[in-house]
Design an enzyme around this catalytic site. Structure first.
Site, PDB file in Angstrom:
ATOM      1  CG  ASP A  53      -1.901  -1.175   1.197  1.00 41.04           C
ATOM      2  OD1 ASP A  53      -2.201  -1.673   0.098  1.00 41.04           O
ATOM      3  OD2 ASP A  53      -2.317  -1.604   2.289  1.00 41.04           O
ATOM      4  CE  LYS A  73       2.400  -2.547  -4.296  1.00 36.16           C
ATOM      5  NZ  LYS A  73       2.125  -2.134  -2.902  1.00 36.16           N
ATOM      6  N   GLY A 126      -4.478  -4.410  -3.846  1.00 33.49           N
ATOM      7  CA  GLY A 126      -5.481  -3.382  -4.124  1.00 33.49           C
ATOM      8  C   GLY A 126      -4.717  -2.148  -4.547  1.00 33.49           C
ATOM      9  CG  HIS A 127      -1.942  -2.245  -7.069  1.00 33.12           C
ATOM     10  ND1 HIS A 127      -1.052  -2.841  -7.909  1.00 33.12           N
ATOM     11  CD2 HIS A 127      -1.656  -2.712  -5.829  1.00 33.12           C
ATOM     12  CE1 HIS A 127      -0.258  -3.639  -7.213  1.00 33.12           C
ATOM     13  NE2 HIS A 127      -0.614  -3.584  -5.954  1.00 33.12           N
ATOM     14  CD  GLN A 160       0.699  -8.968  -2.490  1.00 34.82           C
ATOM     15  OE1 GLN A 160       1.349  -9.630  -3.270  1.00 34.82           O
ATOM     16  NE2 GLN A 160      -0.542  -8.640  -2.723  1.00 34.82           N
TER      17      GLN A 160
HETATM   18  P1  GDP Z   1      -0.748   0.254  -3.546  1.00 32.34           P
HETATM   19  O1  GDP Z   1      -1.342  -1.006  -3.059  1.00 32.34           O
HETATM   20  O2  GDP Z   1       0.726   0.344  -3.273  1.00 32.34           O
HETATM   21  O3  GDP Z   1      -1.074   0.551  -4.981  1.00 32.34           O
HETATM   22  O4  GDP Z   1      -1.411   1.430  -2.671  1.00 32.34           O
HETATM   23  P2  GDP Z   1      -2.982   1.563  -2.326  1.00 32.34           P
HETATM   24  O5  GDP Z   1      -3.709   1.985  -3.534  1.00 32.34           O
HETATM   25  O6  GDP Z   1      -3.465   0.361  -1.620  1.00 32.34           O
HETATM   26  O7  GDP Z   1      -2.932   2.699  -1.227  1.00 32.34           O
HETATM   27  C1  GDP Z   1      -2.395   3.958  -1.485  1.00 32.34           C
HETATM   28  C2  GDP Z   1      -3.487   5.003  -1.213  1.00 32.34           C
HETATM   29  O8  GDP Z   1      -2.888   6.294  -1.128  1.00 32.34           O
HETATM   30  C3  GDP Z   1      -4.508   5.115  -2.313  1.00 32.34           C
HETATM   31  O9  GDP Z   1      -5.736   5.473  -1.763  1.00 32.34           O
HETATM   32  C4  GDP Z   1      -3.966   6.238  -3.197  1.00 32.34           C
HETATM   33  O10 GDP Z   1      -4.988   6.901  -3.929  1.00 32.34           O
HETATM   34  C5  GDP Z   1      -3.374   7.145  -2.159  1.00 32.34           C
HETATM   35  N1  GDP Z   1      -2.191   7.908  -2.582  1.00 32.34           N
HETATM   36  C6  GDP Z   1      -1.179   7.541  -3.420  1.00 32.34           C
HETATM   37  N2  GDP Z   1      -0.239   8.488  -3.451  1.00 32.34           N
HETATM   38  C7  GDP Z   1      -0.647   9.480  -2.623  1.00 32.34           C
HETATM   39  C8  GDP Z   1      -0.089  10.713  -2.212  1.00 32.34           C
HETATM   40  O11 GDP Z   1       1.018  11.109  -2.592  1.00 32.34           O
HETATM   41  N3  GDP Z   1      -0.810  11.462  -1.317  1.00 32.34           N
HETATM   42  C9  GDP Z   1      -2.017  11.056  -0.847  1.00 32.34           C
HETATM   43  N4  GDP Z   1      -2.631  11.841   0.035  1.00 32.34           N
HETATM   44  N5  GDP Z   1      -2.573   9.900  -1.206  1.00 32.34           N
HETATM   45  C10 GDP Z   1      -1.896   9.114  -2.079  1.00 32.34           C
HETATM   46  P1  IMO Z   2      -0.898  -4.246  -2.226  1.00 35.40           P
HETATM   47  O1  IMO Z   2      -0.431  -4.819  -3.542  1.00 35.40           O
HETATM   48  C1  IMO Z   2      -0.979  -4.571   2.121  1.00 35.40           C
HETATM   49  C2  IMO Z   2      -1.069  -8.625   3.811  1.00 35.40           C
HETATM   50  C3  IMO Z   2      -2.318  -9.072   4.521  1.00 35.40           C
HETATM   51  C4  IMO Z   2      -1.718 -10.034   5.543  1.00 35.40           C
HETATM   52  C5  IMO Z   2      -0.584 -10.690   4.762  1.00 35.40           C
HETATM   53  C6  IMO Z   2      -0.955 -12.043   4.165  1.00 35.40           C
HETATM   54  O2  IMO Z   2      -2.193  -3.524  -2.307  1.00 35.40           O
HETATM   55  O3  IMO Z   2       0.197  -3.458  -1.586  1.00 35.40           O
HETATM   56  P2  IMO Z   2      -2.461 -12.786   2.094  1.00 35.40           P
HETATM   57  O4  IMO Z   2      -3.921 -12.581   1.829  1.00 35.40           O
HETATM   58  O5  IMO Z   2      -1.570 -12.227   1.032  1.00 35.40           O
HETATM   59  O6  IMO Z   2      -2.113 -14.212   2.421  1.00 35.40           O
HETATM   60  O7  IMO Z   2      -2.182 -11.962   3.458  1.00 35.40           O
HETATM   61  O8  IMO Z   2      -0.258  -9.790   3.721  1.00 35.40           O
HETATM   62  N1  IMO Z   2      -1.282  -8.133   2.426  1.00 35.40           N
HETATM   63  C7  IMO Z   2      -1.205  -6.846   2.060  1.00 35.40           C
HETATM   64  N2  IMO Z   2      -1.013  -5.734   2.802  1.00 35.40           N
HETATM   65  N3  IMO Z   2      -1.082  -4.479   0.775  1.00 35.40           N
HETATM   66  C8  IMO Z   2      -1.231  -5.584   0.020  1.00 35.40           C
HETATM   67  O9  IMO Z   2      -1.212  -5.546  -1.335  1.00 35.40           O
HETATM   68  C9  IMO Z   2      -1.348  -6.839   0.658  1.00 35.40           C
HETATM   69  N4  IMO Z   2      -1.535  -8.104   0.222  1.00 35.40           N
HETATM   70  C10 IMO Z   2      -1.465  -8.886   1.308  1.00 35.40           C
HETATM   71  O10 IMO Z   2      -2.967  -7.999   5.136  1.00 35.40           O
HETATM   72  O11 IMO Z   2      -1.140  -9.306   6.592  1.00 35.40           O
HETATM   73 MG    MG Z   3      -2.894  -1.670  -1.841  1.00 34.86          MG
END
Ligand code: GDP
Ligand code: IMO
Ligand code: MG
Length: 427
Positions: free
Chosen positions: A13, A16, A40-41, A224
């Site tokens: 999270d 990416k 979840g991207h 991840q």
């Molecule tokens: P990922 O799994 O690495 O793709 O990240 P996620 O999408 O799960 O979580 C990142 C969250 O931060 C999302 O809700 C993005 O829209 C938000 N986000 C990404 N970059 C920024 C930033 O520079 N500032 C803020 N405030 N939010 C951001």
């Molecule tokens: P993105 O790509 C954050 C965490 C779960 C749990 C552990 C194992 O959005 O960054 P799993 O279901 O993979 O066996 O769970 O890994 N986890 C993540 N945490 N971002 C993710 O993906 C994750 N995918 C798995 O919360 O702790």
């Molecule tokens: Mg994510």
């Protein structure tokens, strides 16, 4: 030729999705190499939010071809739903989305077992996403998994499926008292799925290696993060694949000599979903403030993310394990909400200073972070487009991160929109 691997440098999270979306505007191909719908991207464009779980974020750029790699575990239900969702949002996937024939399939019993295993762990629960990831990789390494290519051989597919269902029903029904799974129902569903995705199936290794020969620009999108890696993460509180840069090689069928650079996506502070040690984790009151400021709720499960200060021990570790050339530092804008900031520069354990991230879970759980203090900037930076226009305090914070990790910051993200991005130099 240019092949860039984009990886998560903390516990996932990091942003990416946003970073790959931006980079894919100058890319020909974006390929996911591991994991499944546990990811979840998020991409935000003109206020419109899209969350992708299986399909690479490059799909939102019409000129990009997207690949689902062999190292992935693919849930047909999720894949079809996601294709449907983005298609009805106006994204044309025709001729732009391909799936490796070697990718493993998530089966209904994997999802069931993921949740049953988690319940059985009780106080030792990992906090899995419940997407069947662990059980699917168990079957893969136990050599009883089913790949997309295996559906083509109907007889063999049915035979292996029958054996698997018999085995899993023993656990699902006899041990946990849940209803037995039905072979015909599952078999027929996967046959239907195969028909639907038939035009998308490819030998992605051949495709990618040719694309590299042809000078195409390729991004490998990690899911991840480094500390969730099965080999290098905070085991056993990890996922079951290799999000680290090496996973791109094995997951996509390209050699290490084909990769040009590795970009580490790293948040300006730290978060974690699920259980496991987290040295710089905040006390509840501060955590609540950061969670609200950064909107730190999981994109896949909606769970509240745990929050803490930036940890340079982790960043250095990640730089080393992945061979990171530069950082994309995200969510810097969130730190505008605080008067004082801290960065963890080392750990202390039983009176000894540790510079390197430990392997022993007991040590990771017992370390005391050594912090350096930084003044905050208390200024809205979400509209800043040049490094020179950032407050001095923000630039000091970034400089110290570069120094502590011996790695330059190439991209700074100051908001979730594509446009809220600062390039420090042309990478
Ligand atoms: P990922 O799994 O690495 O793709 O990240 P996620 O999408 O799960 O979580 C990142 C969250 O931060 C999302 O809700 C993005 O829209 C938000 N986000 C990404 N970059 C920024 C930033 O520079 N500032 C803020 N405030 N939010 C951001
Ligand atoms: P993105 O790509 C954050 C965490 C779960 C749990 C552990 C194992 O959005 O960054 P799993 O279901 O993979 O066996 O769970 O890994 N986890 C993540 N945490 N971002 C993710 O993906 C994750 N995918 C798995 O919360 O702790
Ligand atoms: Mg994510």
């Amino acid at each position: 030729m240019s092949v860039t691997v984009v990886i998560g440098s903390q516990w996932g999270d990091e942003g990416k999705g946003k970073i790959v979306d931006i980079l894919s505007q100058n890319a020909d191909i974006v390929a996911r190499y591991q994991g499944g719908a546990n990811a979840g991207h998020t991409v935000v464009h003109d206020g419109e939010k899209t969350i992708l779980h299986l399909i690479p974020t490059g799909i939102l750029n019409p000129d990009c071809v997207c690949l689902l790699g062999s190292g992935m575990v693919i849930d047909p239900v999720q894949l079809l739903t996601e294709i449907e969702e983005i298609s009805s949002a106006g994204v044309d996937v025709e001729g732009r989305l391909f799936i490796s024939h070697r990718a493993h399939l998530i089966m209904p019993y994997h999802k069931l077992l993921d949740n049953l295993n988690e319940q059985a762990r009780g106080s030792q629960a990992i906090g899995v996403t419940g997407r069947g990831i662990g059980p699917a990789y168990i079957d893969k390494y136990n050599r009883v998994g089913l790949r997309i290519v295996d559906i083509l051989n109907r007889e063999m597919f049915r035979k292996i499926l029958a054996t698997n269902i018999k085995d899993k029903n023993r656990i699902i029904h006899e041990l946990h008292g849940e209803p037995e799974l039905d072979l015909d129902e599952i078999y027929n569903y996967y046959l239907e799925f195969d028909k639907k995705i038939d035009p998308l199936i490819k030998d992605i290794s051949i495709y990618l290696n040719k694309a590299i020969d042809d000078g195409k620009r390729i991004i490998c999108e990690g899911a991840q993060g480094t500390l969730l890696d099965i080999d290098w993460g905070t085991y056993p509180f990890v996922t079951s694949s290799n999000p680290t840069s090496g996973g791109a090689i094995t997951g996509l069928g390209i050699g290490p000599t084909r990769v040009d650079s590795v970009l580490g996506v790293i948040k300006a502070y730290t978060t974690r979903v699920g259980r496991g040690p987290f040295p710089t984790e905040f006390e509840p009151e501060m955590e609540k403030l950061m969670r609200e400021a950064g909107d730190e709720f999981g994109a896949t499960t909606g769970r509240a993310r745990r929050c803490g200060w930036f940890d340079a021990v982790i960043a250095r570790y990640s730089a080393r394990i992945n061979g990171i050339n530069s950082w994309a530092l995200t969510k810097l804008d969130v730190l505008s909400n605080f008067d004082q900031l801290k960065v963890c520069v080392a750990y202390e354990y039983k009176g000894k200073r540790l510079e390197d991230f430990p392997a022993d879970l007991n040590v990771i759980s017992g370390v005391v972070p050594v912090y350096e203090d930084f003044p905050g900037w208390r200024e809205d930076i979400s509209d800043v487009h040049r490094v020179d226009d950032l407050p001095d305090a923000a630039n000091n914070y970034i400089s110290r991160i570069q120094e502590l990790t011996d790695t330059p910051v190439e991209i700074i993200s100051v908001g979730s929109e594509r446009s809220q991005t600062i390039r420090t130099f042309q990478g």
